[in-house]
Design a protein around this motif. Structure first.
Motif, PDB file in Angstrom:
ATOM      1  N   ARG A   1      49.585   6.149 -10.628  1.00 44.73           N
ATOM      2  CA  ARG A   1      49.877   7.243 -11.632  1.00 44.73           C
ATOM      3  C   ARG A   1      48.622   7.594 -12.447  1.00 44.73           C
ATOM      4  NH1 ARG A   1      55.045   6.828 -15.081  1.00 44.73           N
ATOM      5  NH2 ARG A   1      54.408   9.057 -15.663  1.00 44.73           N
TER       6      ARG A   1
ATOM      7  N   ARG B   1      49.614  10.880  -9.802  1.00 44.66           N
ATOM      8  CA  ARG B   1      50.720  11.121  -9.127  1.00 44.66           C
ATOM      9  C   ARG B   1      51.895  10.929 -10.092  1.00 44.66           C
ATOM     10  NH1 ARG B   1      47.299  11.721  -5.776  1.00 44.66           N
ATOM     11  NH2 ARG B   1      47.469  11.153  -3.751  1.00 44.66           N
ATOM     12  N   SER B   2      53.053  11.895  -9.902  1.00 45.51           N
ATOM     13  CA  SER B   2      54.169  11.696 -10.448  1.00 45.51           C
ATOM     14  C   SER B   2      55.109  10.660 -10.229  1.00 45.51           C
ATOM     15  CB  SER B   2      54.983  13.078 -10.585  1.00 45.51           C
ATOM     16  OG  SER B   2      55.552  12.820  -9.095  1.00 45.51           O
ATOM     17  N   PRO B   3      56.008  10.134 -11.098  1.00 46.35           N
ATOM     18  CA  PRO B   3      56.911   8.831 -10.455  1.00 46.35           C
ATOM     19  C   PRO B   3      57.412   8.906  -9.192  1.00 46.35           C
ATOM     20  CG  PRO B   3      57.146   9.547 -12.909  1.00 46.35           C
ATOM     21  CD  PRO B   3      56.308  10.428 -12.398  1.00 46.35           C
TER      22      PRO B   3
ATOM     23  N   ASN C   1      56.353  10.666  -6.590  1.00 38.02           N
ATOM     24  CA  ASN C   1      55.099  10.673  -5.667  1.00 38.02           C
ATOM     25  C   ASN C   1      54.735   9.307  -5.389  1.00 38.02           C
ATOM     26  OD1 ASN C   1      55.209  13.353  -4.494  1.00 38.02           O
ATOM     27  ND2 ASN C   1      53.801  13.883  -6.083  1.00 38.02           N
TER      28      ASN C   1
END
Lengths: 520, 357
Positions: free
Chosen positions: A431, A435-437, A439
Motif C-alpha cells: 500500500r 497500491r489500492s486495496p 491491487n
C-alpha cells in the motif's frame, strides 16, 4: 451427508507491525463477503419461515407428534451408540499406535485414518449388500462407527503425542503400574481431545443421510426426505428440518466450547523429548488381534465387498451411464468448488486480516453451513426456488448455491489459514508503494496464499463430489451424479449395478486426497 | 520542502486507553530523525499513523505543504508517498529483487523502471543482485533491498521500523552507516523508530524521545545526551549517575563534593538532582584528598572499557564509573572518586501544595 469438517485452525498472534491498530475492512472485501454471508444464512432463515407458515400451533403440533418423538429417540440412540463405539476404537488405536511398541504401528495408524477416504454411504452399501439382514440399527451403527472413528483417533493421537512424558514418568516413579498411569494420568488429559472428536462424530451422525437411508434406519434426515417426497403439505418437512438444525447447532456450539478448552490442555506442548514407547509384553497378541479386526472391518471389508460386486457384476454394468454420471459429478464438483472458493476468498481474507466486529460476524455467518445438514439446505433451497425463483428450480445454479452454503466453511478455513501464512506487513508495504486495496489483494495477498487456496479448492471439490442429500433434491432433471446413482441402485437392491459407482467415487475422491496428503 | 509535521495527534484503543497523547513532532526536510522510546511507548503506532494505516482520533499530520491527515482529511497509504522499511525487510517472497525494487514505480516506462531499480540497487551496494530471490539473500542484504524498494518511487518520507533489530550486532553497525549514506545520497527525509539508544545516537541527525505516547525531548544526539530533559531521559539514554544535591552559588553540593553546574538554575532553587555520566567520574587513590571515598561492589568488564559499581556513605544507590585501560581494582577494594567537568541539575519540585492542577 456431511463430509470432512473444516480443520481446526488456531489464530496465531498477529505480527508486530499490524498489532498496533485496527484497520477498516475495504469495500472490495466487505461487499462480496456480505453477499456470501447472506447466501449462507438464507436457507436457514427460509426454512424457519416455511415451518411457521401455518402458524406456531401447527408447527408445535408436528414437533410434539408421537412420530417426531420416536425419530428423536431413534436419532439419539444411533448417535449415542456410534459416539461410544468411536471413543473405544479411536482412543484404543491412538494409544496403541502412539505410545506402545506395537509391531507395525505406523501401518495401523495409516489404516485407522483410511475410512475418511470412503464416503460412509459407500461403506453402508458394502455392508448391506453383503449382509441384508443388517438393515436397520445394526447396519447404520456399524457403518457410521467405522466411518467416524478417525474423528476421534486423529485428535486423540495428536494429544497423546503432545503430553509431556515427564508426568507419566513421575507417576511411574511413585509406584504406579503402566495401566494405572494410563487411567489416572494419561486418560484425563485426553478428555478435551476425545470430547471434541466425540462431538464431531455426533454432528456427523445427526447430519448423515446416505448411510441411514441405505441401511433403512429412520432418523431425522431420512424422515425429512420422505415427508418431503410423500406429501403435498411440506410444512412437516420444514418443521422436522428445523428440529434437526436446532440439534446440530447446539452440537456446534458445544464443539466451539471444547475447542477452547482443548487448546488450554495443549499448552504444555513443546516438550522436545518424545515419550518412550511402552513394551506390551504378551499383551502384544490381543492388541494385534484388535488392530487387525478393526482395520479389516473398517477398510478391508468394504474394499473386498466392492471388489466382489465389481467382478461378479454383469446385470447393472452400463458403461454409458457410468461415464455420464462421472462427467456430471466432475462438472458439478468443479463448478461448485470454483464458486465456493471464489466466495470464500473475501471472507477468508477478512477473517485473517481484520478482527473487527463486522468481520467476525461475517465469518460466523458463513460457518452456518457447518451446522446445517445437507438435507435441510437442499430442502430450504427447493422451497425458496419454487416460490420465488421458479426458473432456477432443478437447475445447476441452485445446486451450486447449495454446495456453496454447505462447503463455504471448508473453503473459508483454508483461505484464512493460507492468508495467515504471510505477514500482513507485506500488504502494508505494498500500500505504501502506491497500491489500492484491490491491487494489493491481486498482486500480493492472493499470489502468496495461492497454494493454500488451491488446496482448499481441491478439498471442496472432493467433498462436493461425495455430497448426496442436497444433490438428490436439487440436481437438474435428468442429471445423475455418481452418488445419486449409487443411492438409486442400492435402493432398488441392484448391488452389482451400484458397485461401479461406488468404486468410481472412491477412486475419484482418492486422487485429490492423495495430492493433498503429499503437500503437508 | 517535504519535512514532516505531526501536530497534537491522539490515538486510543477501544475505550479510553490512549496510545498517543497529543503528540507533536517535526522532522526537518532531508534529515533523519530517530524516534526513541521503550517498548510500548507508542512508537509503532506513531509510524502507522504517519503511514496512513491508522486514523488518529484528533490532530494533524502534514508532509511539506500537504495535509495528509486531519479533520475531515485522510489520505490513504497508497497516495501518501511514504515509504516503509519494516523490521525484517518484508520483501515480497514471490518476486525477485529487481521486481521488488520496481514494485512502487508505476506510470513510468519499462526501461525507466528497470533503470531506476538498477540505480537504487547500486545505491545500496547490491548492483548485481537483481535476479536473486529474497530467500537467497542474507538478513542484511534483505534490509538493503527493502530500503532500495522504499526509496525507488522518491517518497516524501521514509519510515524505518527498527530495521536493524533482526541482525546480529557485528552486521548492524556497518549496515547502519550504509543506510545513513544511502538516505543522504537520496536526500530523503526519514524517521527511524528504535528502542536502541546507541543506534539512535550514532545514526540520527535528531532524536525524539517518546514516553507514554508523548515526546519528552527532541534535539541533536549530543544535546539529548548532554542535557537530558529529565532524569528519566538521562537514565534511558546511556548510563547516568543521579545524585541528590543542594544548590549553592551555581554549584551543586553532593556526596561527591562540589560540582560546577553547566547552566544557572532558576531563581530560588534550593535542591535538585544532579545528572553525571559515568565517563565524567574517575577513580583516584583512596588517599587523595580531592576524591570521595567509596567501596567497589562490582566490576563489569566490556572489553573496550569497564563499568565499576561503587557505594559511598550517604547514598543508597550505587555509583557507576566508566574506566578504560587495564582494570586493577576488585570488588571490596577501597578507592576514591573524582568528578570532571560540569553537571546538569534538575530542580526538585516545589514541595508547597501549589500544584493542585
Amino acid at each position: 451427508m456431511k463430509a470432512n469438517r473444516p480443520p481446526l485452525v488456531r489464530r496465531p498472534a498477529t505480527a508486530q507491525f499490524a498489532a498496533a491498530g485496527r484497520r477498516r475492512p475495504p469495500l472490495v472485501l466487505l461487499l462480496p463477503a456480505i453477499a456470501a454471508a447472506l447466501l449462507a444464512l438464507l436457507p436457514l432463515g427460509y426454512l424457519g419461515v416455511r415451518a411457521m407458515e401455518h402458524g406456531w400451533g401447527y408447527a408445535w403440533d408436528i414437533v410434539t407428534e408421537r412420530r417426531t418423538l420416536e425419530l428423536l429417540v431413534r436419532s439419539l440412540q444411533l448417535t449415542a451408540i456410534v459416539v461410544f463405539a468411536c471413543l473405544v476404537l479411536g482412543v484404543s488405536l491412538a494409544w496403541l499406535t502412539v505410545r506402545t511398541r506395537l509391531p507395525g504401528r505406523r501401518l495401523w495408524a495409516v489404516l485407522a485414518t483410511l475410512p475418511l477416504a470412503v464416503p460412509s454411504y459407500v461403506a453402508a452399501f458394502t455392508w448391506i449388500s453383503a449382509a441384508p439382514s443388517l438393515a436397520g440399527l445394526p447396519g447404520a451403527a456399524i457403518t457410521l462407527t467405522f466411518a467416524c472413528s478417525p474423528y476421534v483417533f486423529l485428535p486423540v493421537a495428536a494429544a497423546l503425542r503432545g503430553i509431556d512424558p515427564a508426568q507419566e514418568e513421575a507417576a511411574r516413579s511413585l509406584g504406579s503400574g503402566a495401566f494405572r498411569v494410563f487411567w489416572r494420568i494419561t486418560l484425563p488429559q485426553l478428555r478435551p481431545a476425545a470430547a471434541g472428536g466425540a462431538i464431531l462424530v455426533a454432528l456427523y451422525v445427526l447430519s448423515d443421510f446416505g448411510s441411514v437411508s441405505i441401511t433403512r434406519y429412520d432418523t431425522f434426515t431420512r424422515a425429512v426426505h420422505s415427508s418431503y417426497q410423500a406429501s403435498f403439505d411440506r410444512t412437516p418437512a420444514a418443521v422436522l428440518g428445523c428440529v434437526l438444525v436446532t440439534m446440530t447447532v447446539l452440537l456446534v456450539m458445544a464443539e466451539n466450547r471444547t475447542r477452547g478448552r482443548a487448546g488450554h490442555a495443549r499448552t504444555g506442548r513443546g516438550s522436545a523429548r518424545p515419550p518412550v514407547p511402552l513394551s506390551l509384553g504378551w499383551w502384544r497378541v490381543p492388541a494385534l488381534v484388535w488392530c487387525t479386526t478393526v482395520s479389516a472391518a473398517a477398510v478391508g471389508f468394504p474394499l473386498a465387498t466392492l471388489g466382489y460386486w465389481l467382478t461378479i457384476g454383469n446385470s447393472g454394468w452400463d458403461p454409458q451411464r457410468l461415464w455420464s454420471a462421472t462427467l456430471a459429478t466432475l462438472t458439478v464438483a468443479a463448478a461448485g468448488a470454483a464458486v465456493t472458493t471464489l466466495l470464500a476468498l473475501p471472507v477468508g481474507v477478512l477473517a485473517a486480516r481484520h478482527r473487527g466486529r463486522a468481520a467476525r460476524f461475517l465469518e460466523q455467518s458463513v460457518y452456518a453451513g457447518h451446522a446445517v445438514p445437507g438435507i435441510t439446505v437442499g430442502l430450504a433451497l427447493v422451497f425458496f426456488s419454487v416460490r420465488y425463483a421458479y426458473p432456477l428450480y432443478q437447475e445447476l445454479p441452485l445446486l451450486i448455491a447449495a454446495y456453496v452454503v454447505l462447503f463455504l466453511p471448508v473453503a473459508v478455513a483454508s483461505a484464512r489459514a493460507a492468508v495467515l501464512q504471510s505477514p500482513p506487513v507485506l500488504e502494508d508495504v505494498a500500500r505504501s508503494l502506491g497500491r489500492s486495496p484491490l491491487n494489493v489483494l491481486r498482486e500480493i495477498t492472493v499470489p502468496l496464499a495461492a497454494p493454500g487456496i488451491g488446496a482448499g479448492a481441491a478439498l471442496t471439490f472432493v467433498v462436493i463430489m461425495k455430497e448426496l442429500p442436497a444433490t438428490l433434491l436439487l440436481r437438474p432433471t435428468g442429471t445423475d451424479t455418481l452418488a445419486t446413482r449409487l443411492w438409486t441402485e442400492t435402493g432398488a437392491g441392484a448391488f452389482a449395478g451400484a458397485a461401479p459407482y461406488a468404486a468410481a467415487i472412491v477412486l475419484l475422491a482418492a486422487i485429490p486426497s492423495y495430492l493433498l496428503g503429499r503437500r503437508t | 520542502m517535504t519535512g514532516l509535521r505531526v501536530t497534537a495527534v491522539t490515538t486510543s484503543y477501544g475505550r479510553g486507553a490512549r496510545v498517543l497523547d497529543r503528540l507533536d513532532l517535526t522532522v526537518p526536510d532531508g534529515e533523519l530523525t530517530a524516534v526513541l522510546g521503550p517498548s510500548g511507548c507508542g512508537k509503532t503506532t506513531l509510524l502507522r499513523v504517519i503511514a496512513g494505516f491508522l486514523t488518529p482520533d484528533t490532530g494533524e499530520i502534514s508532509l511539506g505543504e500537504r495535509t495528509v491527515s486531519g479533520p475531515g482529511v485522510h489520505v490513504p497509504p497508497e497516495r501518501r508517498g511514504v515509504g516503509i522499511v519494516a523490521q525484517e525487510g518484508a520483501l515480497f517472497p514471490h518476486m525477485d529483487v529487481a521486481r521488488n525494487v520496481a514494485f512502487g514505480l508505476r506510470g513510468v516506462g519499462r526501461a525507466e523502471r528497470r533503470a531506476r531499480a538498477a540505480e537504487m540497487l547500486e545505491l545500496v551496494g547490491l548492483g548485481s543482485y537483481g535476479t536473486r530471490m529474497p530467500h537467497e539473500l542474507s538478513g542484511g542484504q534483505q534490509q538493503r533491498v527493502a530500503l532500495a524498494r522504499a526509496l525507488a518511487p522518491r517518497p516524501a518520507l521514509v519510515l524505518l521500523d527498527e530495521p536493524f533489530n533482526a541482525l546480529d550486532s557485528a552486521l548492524r553497525a556497518g549496515l547502519r552507516s550504509d543506510v545513513r549514506t544511502a538516505l543522504r545520497a537520496a536526500g530523503t527525509t526519514a524517521l527511524l523508530v528504535t528502542h536502541d539508544q546507541e543506534e539512535a545516537l550514532s545514526s540520527a541527525d535528531r532524536i525524539a524521545v517518546i514516553r507514554d505516547g508523548g515526546v519528552v525531548q527532541t534535539g541533536t544526539p549530543q544535546e539529548v545526551y548532554a542535557r537530558p530533559a529529565d532524569t528519566w531521559v538521562a537514565s534511558f539514554i546511556g548510563a547516568a549517575v543521579l545524585l541528590p544535591a543542594r544548590v549553592k552559588a551555581s554549584h551543586a553540593i553532593t556526596v561527591l563534593g562540589r560540582i560546577p553546574l553547566t547552566e544557572p538554575t532558576p531563581e530560588g532553587t534550593r535542591t535538585g538532582t544532579v545528572i553525571l555520566r559515568p565517563e565524567q567520574l574517575r577513580l583516584v587513590p583512596a588517599s587523595e584528598a580531592s576524591g570521595t571515598r567509596a567501596r567497589v561492589t562490582e566490576v563489569r568488564y566490556h572489553g573496550h572499557d569497564a563499568l565499576i559499581l561503587l557505594t559511598t556513605d550517604g547514598l543508597s544507590t550505587p555509583i557507576t564509573v566508566r574506566t578504560t585501560g587495564p582494570i586493577t581494582i576488585h570488588a571490596g577494594d577501597e578507592t576514591g572518586i573524582a568528578v570532571a567537568g560540569t553537571a546538569i541539575l534538575h530542580p526538585h519540585r516545589n514541595p508547597l501544595p501549589d500544584n493542585a492542577g
